[in-house]
Design a protein around this motif. Structure first.
Motif, mmCIF file in Angstrom:
data_model
loop_
_atom_site.group_PDB
_atom_site.id
_atom_site.type_symbol
_atom_site.label_atom_id
_atom_site.label_comp_id
_atom_site.label_asym_id
_atom_site.label_seq_id
_atom_site.Cartn_x
_atom_site.Cartn_y
_atom_site.Cartn_z
ATOM 1 N N ARG A 77 0.751 -1.385 -0.139
ATOM 2 C CA ARG A 77 0.090 0.123 0.037
ATOM 3 C C ARG A 77 1.019 1.348 -0.028
ATOM 4 N NH1 ARG A 77 -5.238 -0.906 1.823
ATOM 5 N NH2 ARG A 77 -5.231 1.228 2.867
ATOM 6 N N PHE A 103 -0.940 -4.604 -5.975
ATOM 7 C CA PHE A 103 -1.677 -4.154 -5.133
ATOM 8 C C PHE A 103 -3.123 -4.629 -5.632
ATOM 9 C CE2 PHE A 103 -4.740 -0.878 -4.369
ATOM 10 C CZ PHE A 103 -4.176 -0.137 -3.100
ATOM 11 N N GLN A 107 -5.169 -6.421 -2.486
ATOM 12 C CA GLN A 107 -6.022 -5.517 -1.747
ATOM 13 C C GLN A 107 -7.599 -5.623 -2.324
ATOM 14 O OE1 GLN A 107 -4.235 -3.556 0.436
ATOM 15 N NE2 GLN A 107 -2.750 -4.813 -0.116
#
Length: 412
Positions: A77, A103, A107
């Motif tokens: 992040r 990512f 995520q």
């Protein structure tokens, strides 16, 4: 480390370094063309220092970007956010695209969509800033488009849109592919776990059906025969006139009925092991006299010596094991040497242990194999408490001796 794990780690390290080297190439090309554009710009003398400072800052930022990309797994992040800020503020190239696939894969979907949108918006600024350079030495896009060195190269709108879409969609596509692959692997693992659970349930069901079948066989065969024994003994008791014989028949009938009750409890627990209704009998060392008397009551010759110090302090496991061992050895003696007297000796106390010895004559060897099952049970009970057993044949006698410790460690 096995070969498969080593190969997997080697491939992962190779892929990591390939990404880092590619990022370093893009950063150097972007910073280099930006510095070329700045040096060719017609600026006042006082602004040259600012241009060189901006160039050094861009170079330092490029080095930081390469490091962030190489270590992005530590904090994906933070790395992705910093790369997005740096590519927006400085001419380091589309560096956020190197961290975006990881990512998107790791995520939540909403955050992945937001990061992709920010990357797309920032990429417009990156391309616009790069296209300010008009030659191959001052524009990364024009360098890829081709042409002679330091010559002006025209990039049409269609080509520019294509470059934008490829730069935007390739990292997003890779991230979505990796995300879908991981979800598919997770679904396969869940499916395998579900299949294993179904197999376990099928096995338990098969075992339950087998237990029920065995329980029915025990109930129908052994239960029926025990009921007949109790019935015949009761009938003979009512018609008999000899008081001693009637007493023995009464004991046979009572023992048969107790066996039927125990059998029903065992059948119930076999059919439903979780019912918890079957509770093993608890015994004390004083109950040994009852076992010996039951053998005497059946008309078998028994001589016994029982000398136990402080029997009330004996641990429950020791008393239960002693009761069952004496019971099993007397049963074996009656079964395999019905015409021979039996000698029973039980001695011991706290600290010295408990010794059980049963001796009977040898009438024939036909029951040796049948006796083995009972002796195995005796041995297992003694060894479970840290004791031992000894079996011997000598001078026409069959002798079994068992010893178990009697102390604070007996209950373990």
């Amino acid at each position: 480390m096995d070969r498969g794990t080593w190969t997997s780690r080697s491939r992962s390290a190779l892929r990591q370094w390939a990404i880092t080297v590619s990022a370093a190439f893009v950063v150097l090309l972007s910073v280099g063309t930006a510095l070329g554009a700045m040096t060719e710009a017609d600026v006042p003398g006082w602004a040259e220092g600012l241009i060189y400072g901006y160039g050094l800052l861009s170079l330092a930022a490029g080095v930081w970007c390469v490091r962030l990309i190489h270590t992005r797994d530590r904090d994906i992040r933070r790395s992705t956010l910093l790369l997005g800020v740096l590519q927006t503020a400085l001419p380091v190239g589309p560096v956020m695209g190197f961290a975006l696939p990881r990512f998107i894969r790791t995520q939540p979907e909403r955050e992945a969509a937001t990061a992709s949108a920010l990357y797309g918006a920032s990429l417009i600024l990156v391309l616009w800033r790069d296209m300010l350079g008009q030659t191959t030495g001052t524009s990364m896009v024009r360098t890829f488009a081709g042409g002679e060195s330091d010559q002006a190269v025209t990039v049409g709108p269609l080509s520019l849109i294509t470059i934008y879409l490829l730069t935007l969609l390739i990292p997003i596509g890779i991230g979505l592919y990796q995300r879908s692959k991981e979800r598919l692997a997770g679904a396969e693992e869940e499916l395998a776990a579900t299949g294993q659970t179904a197999a376990d349930m099928s096995t338990r069901l098969s075992r339950k059906e087998e237990r029920e079948m065995i329980a029915r066989e025990i109930h129908d065969r052994i239960g029926h025969r025990l009921s007949l024994v109790a019935l015949y003994a009761g009938g003979l008791e009512m018609t008999g006139e000899d008081a001693e014989v009637n007493g023995r028949l009464r004991q046979v009938r009572r023992s048969a009925q107790e066996a039927i009750d125990d059998l029903q409890d065992l059948i119930r627990i076999m059919r439903d092991p979780t019912s918890g209704e079957f509770v093993p009998e608890s015994h004390s060392l004083a109950d040994l006299a009852e076992v010996i008397e039951s053998v005497l009551g059946a008309g078998h010759q028994v001589s016994s010596t029982v000398m136990i110090d402080d029997p009330a302090s004996a641990p429950e496991l020791l008393t239960s094991a002693a009761f069952r061992i004496v019971q099993e050895l007397l049963t074996n003696s009656i079964k395999h040497a019905p015409n021979s007297p039996v000698r029973v000796r039980v001695v011991g106390g706290p600290g010295e242990g408990l010794s059980i010895t049963v001796v009977n004559g040898i009438e024939h060897d036909a029951g040796a194999s049948a006796r083995a099952g009972g002796l195995v049970g005796v041995q297992e009970r003694a060894e479970a408490l840290g004791g031992w057993t000894e079996v011997a044949r000598d001078a026409g006698e069959f002798r079994v001796r068992a010893w178990m410790p009697w102390g604070s460690d007996t209950a373990r």
